[in-house]
Scaffold this motif. Structure first.
Motif, PDB file in Angstrom:
ATOM      1  N   TYR A  56       0.725  -1.315   0.102  1.00 53.41           N
ATOM      2  CA  TYR A  56       0.025  -0.078  -0.096  1.00 53.41           C
ATOM      3  C   TYR A  56       1.086   1.162   0.150  1.00 53.41           C
ATOM      4  N   LYS A  57       2.213   0.782   0.240  1.00 46.77           N
ATOM      5  CA  LYS A  57       2.925   2.275   0.504  1.00 46.77           C
ATOM      6  C   LYS A  57       3.471   2.844  -0.791  1.00 46.77           C
ATOM      7  N   ILE A  58       2.650   2.210  -1.977  1.00 45.90           N
ATOM      8  CA  ILE A  58       3.102   2.713  -3.209  1.00 45.90           C
ATOM      9  C   ILE A  58       2.233   4.021  -3.411  1.00 45.90           C
ATOM     10  N   HIS A  59       1.616   4.480  -2.821  1.00 45.18           N
ATOM     11  CA  HIS A  59       0.794   5.889  -2.587  1.00 45.18           C
ATOM     12  C   HIS A  59       1.762   6.675  -2.376  1.00 45.18           C
ATOM     13  N   ARG A  60       2.866   6.615  -1.692  1.00 46.27           N
ATOM     14  CA  ARG A  60       4.148   7.640  -1.400  1.00 46.27           C
ATOM     15  C   ARG A  60       4.435   8.278  -2.368  1.00 46.27           C
ATOM     16  N   LEU A  61       4.444   7.675  -3.690  1.00 47.87           N
ATOM     17  CA  LEU A  61       4.933   8.225  -4.978  1.00 47.87           C
ATOM     18  C   LEU A  61       3.611   9.192  -5.538  1.00 47.87           C
ATOM     19  N   TYR A  62       3.637  10.192  -4.869  1.00 52.48           N
ATOM     20  CA  TYR A  62       2.379  11.119  -5.165  1.00 52.48           C
ATOM     21  C   TYR A  62       2.605  11.746  -6.420  1.00 52.48           C
ATOM     22  N   SER A  63       3.798  12.062  -6.810  1.00 52.45           N
ATOM     23  CA  SER A  63       3.926  12.716  -8.077  1.00 52.45           C
ATOM     24  C   SER A  63       3.978  11.904  -9.401  1.00 52.45           C
ATOM     25  N   LEU A  64       3.928  10.580  -9.147  1.00 53.69           N
ATOM     26  CA  LEU A  64       3.852   9.525 -10.282  1.00 53.69           C
ATOM     27  C   LEU A  64       2.660   9.743 -11.098  1.00 53.69           C
ATOM     28  N   GLU A  65       3.088   9.798 -12.388  1.00 56.87           N
ATOM     29  CA  GLU A  65       2.175   9.894 -13.639  1.00 56.87           C
ATOM     30  C   GLU A  65       1.952   8.600 -14.449  1.00 56.87           C
ATOM     31  N   HIS A  66       3.299   7.735 -14.614  1.00 58.68           N
ATOM     32  CA  HIS A  66       3.108   6.650 -15.202  1.00 58.68           C
ATOM     33  C   HIS A  66       3.604   5.549 -14.446  1.00 58.68           C
ATOM     34  N   LEU A  67       2.766   4.581 -14.367  1.00 63.47           N
ATOM     35  CA  LEU A  67       3.435   3.234 -13.583  1.00 63.47           C
ATOM     36  C   LEU A  67       3.253   2.058 -14.386  1.00 63.47           C
ATOM     37  N   ASP A  68       4.139   1.314 -14.512  1.00 62.39           N
ATOM     38  CA  ASP A  68       4.185   0.145 -15.418  1.00 62.39           C
ATOM     39  C   ASP A  68       5.102  -1.075 -14.344  1.00 62.39           C
ATOM     40  N   LEU A  69       4.289  -2.065 -14.071  1.00 64.93           N
ATOM     41  CA  LEU A  69       4.887  -3.266 -13.361  1.00 64.93           C
ATOM     42  C   LEU A  69       4.512  -4.463 -14.061  1.00 64.93           C
ATOM     43  N   SER A  70       4.514  -4.359 -15.308  1.00 67.82           N
ATOM     44  CA  SER A  70       4.001  -5.612 -16.176  1.00 67.82           C
ATOM     45  C   SER A  70       5.071  -6.660 -16.029  1.00 67.82           C
ATOM     46  N   SER A  71       4.655  -7.927 -16.189  1.00 73.89           N
ATOM     47  CA  SER A  71       5.426  -9.190 -16.135  1.00 73.89           C
ATOM     48  C   SER A  71       6.236  -9.559 -14.947  1.00 73.89           C
ATOM     49  N   ASN A  72       5.606  -9.355 -13.856  1.00 71.24           N
ATOM     50  CA  ASN A  72       6.200  -9.752 -12.503  1.00 71.24           C
ATOM     51  C   ASN A  72       5.235 -10.832 -11.910  1.00 71.24           C
ATOM     52  N   PHE A  73       5.565 -10.967 -10.591  1.00 68.04           N
ATOM     53  CA  PHE A  73       4.794 -11.975  -9.893  1.00 68.04           C
ATOM     54  C   PHE A  73       3.997 -11.282  -8.664  1.00 68.04           C
ATOM     55  N   LEU A  74       3.477 -10.210  -8.970  1.00 68.00           N
ATOM     56  CA  LEU A  74       2.671  -9.715  -8.051  1.00 68.00           C
ATOM     57  C   LEU A  74       1.088 -10.203  -7.732  1.00 68.00           C
ATOM     58  N   PHE A  75       0.600 -10.330  -6.511  1.00 66.42           N
ATOM     59  CA  PHE A  75      -0.447 -11.180  -6.350  1.00 66.42           C
ATOM     60  C   PHE A  75      -1.360 -10.406  -5.271  1.00 66.42           C
ATOM     61  N   GLY A  76      -2.575 -10.877  -5.227  1.00 66.23           N
ATOM     62  CA  GLY A  76      -3.427 -10.306  -4.199  1.00 66.23           C
ATOM     63  C   GLY A  76      -4.040  -9.331  -4.735  1.00 66.23           C
ATOM     64  N   SER A  77      -4.481  -8.239  -3.904  1.00 68.91           N
ATOM     65  CA  SER A  77      -5.416  -7.198  -4.535  1.00 68.91           C
ATOM     66  C   SER A  77      -4.481  -5.959  -4.974  1.00 68.91           C
ATOM     67  N   ILE A  78      -5.139  -5.019  -5.769  1.00 71.27           N
ATOM     68  CA  ILE A  78      -4.367  -3.851  -6.153  1.00 71.27           C
ATOM     69  C   ILE A  78      -4.651  -3.024  -5.057  1.00 71.27           C
TER      70      ILE A  78
END
Length: 320
Positions: free
Chosen positions: A153-175
């Motif tokens: 959930y700490k991803i929200h600290r990147l408050y200036s982010l405009e483009h996020l790409d985490l493709s082709s990994n092994f992330l699971f659970g909820s967004i």
């Protein structure tokens, strides 16, 4: 608002591992960065321990630095492409890492897979807070890195982010719903992971979102009607998931050009669609009924795929 967020962030505790040295290939532009920003990419790099080792090897083969609206450092190796961009005031704005670990497995049990995921010592919970120290980061792209675990959930600290790409990994659970506070996001790409909760119903909080792609995951449940309130959306791709039920009327998405919902479990009649659509991919679902007369008004439509829907009587007696 940004100053308050930054002050709040500095008070939060970070994992001790996040302060270790990282990618040595960043040293190619070290002289052009401030001391603080020069330390940040090195700290972030150590959290990708295996990728960091390859980056250090690649540092010996650095091909050089070029000037493109700031300083661009790039290191190439057989297994890794690492790029970051700093602006005139030496602030890191883009961080891109392209790995060689595509998700080639159909089943992932949330444990380390040799030669596919990063090792057990990798901690995404430590890595994300470290990257969030790059408070001016606008682009974060970590593709095919073998990153595994729930997206923190700490991803929200990147408050200036405009483009996020985490493709082709092994992330699971909820967004994580905390992403809904990242109001500057314009593109979100999480293709080819193992997210297995429902499609978030808070996506309309991202009022600047133009591109949303969650293809090739394990997302289930119904299609959230809140997506139809994202007026800025131009591309919506949710194919190859397990989304079921009825599609809402979508004609309110007046800027939508691409709609890709193929290979799901949708079983309603076809919805009313936006008139500016160019590509519509709805194959391999369970749509039924006739093609709406409204589709005659889709004058910009170039590609419509309704193949392999389960009802043999579907889509008859209508010619587009």
């Amino acid at each position: 608002m940004d100053q308050k967020r930054k002050a709040h962030q500095e008070k939060e505790d970070l994992d001790p591992e996040s302060t270790m040295d990282g990618y040595q290939c960043c040293s190619g532009v070290k002289g052009q960065q401030s001391k603080e920003d020069g330390q940040q990419p090195r700290e972030a790099g150590q959290q990708l321990r295996e990728a960091g080792q390859r980056a250090r090897e690649a540092a010996k083969q650095t091909v050089g630095i070029s000037k493109i609206d700031g300083s661009l450092g790039q290191a190439h190796s057989r297994n890794l492409l690492f790029t970051f961009v700093s602006t005139a005031n030496n602030s890191i704005t883009e961080l891109k890492v392209m790995g060689d670990k595509p998700t080639k497995v159909s089943k992932f049990d949330r444990f380390v897979i040799p030669n596919q995921t990063l090792s057990e010592v990798f901690s995404i919970d430590s890595f994300v807070p470290t990257v969030s120290r790059l408070t001016n980061l606008r682009v974060l792209s970590l593709v095919s890195m073998g990153i595994w675990g729930p997206l923190p959930y700490k991803i929200h600290r990147l408050y200036s982010l405009e483009h996020l790409d985490l493709s082709s990994n092994f992330l699971f659970g909820s967004i994580p719903p905390q992403i809904s506070t990242m109001e500057r996001l314009q593109t979100v790409t999480l293709d080819g992971n193992f997210f297995n909760d429902t499609v978030p119903d808070w996506l309309d909080s991202l009022s600047n979102l133009t591109f949303l792609s969650l293809k090739r995951n394990k997302l289930k449940g119904t299609f959230p009607s809140s997506i139809c309130r994202i007026k800025t959306l131009a591309v919506l791709a949710l194919s190859q998931n397990k989304i079921s039920g009825k599609l809402p009327e979508m004609d309110c998405l007046t800027n939508l050009h691409v709609l890709d919902l193929g290979e799901n479990q949708l079983d309603s009649e076809l919805p009313i669609l936006p008139k500016r659509l160019v590509t519509v991919l709805l194959s391999k679902n369970s749509f039924s009924g006739e093609i709406p007369q409204q589709y005659d008004e889709l004058v910009q439509l170039q590609h419509l795929d309704l193949s392999f829907n389960s009802d043999k009587k579907a889509f008859k007696n209508h010619n587009l």
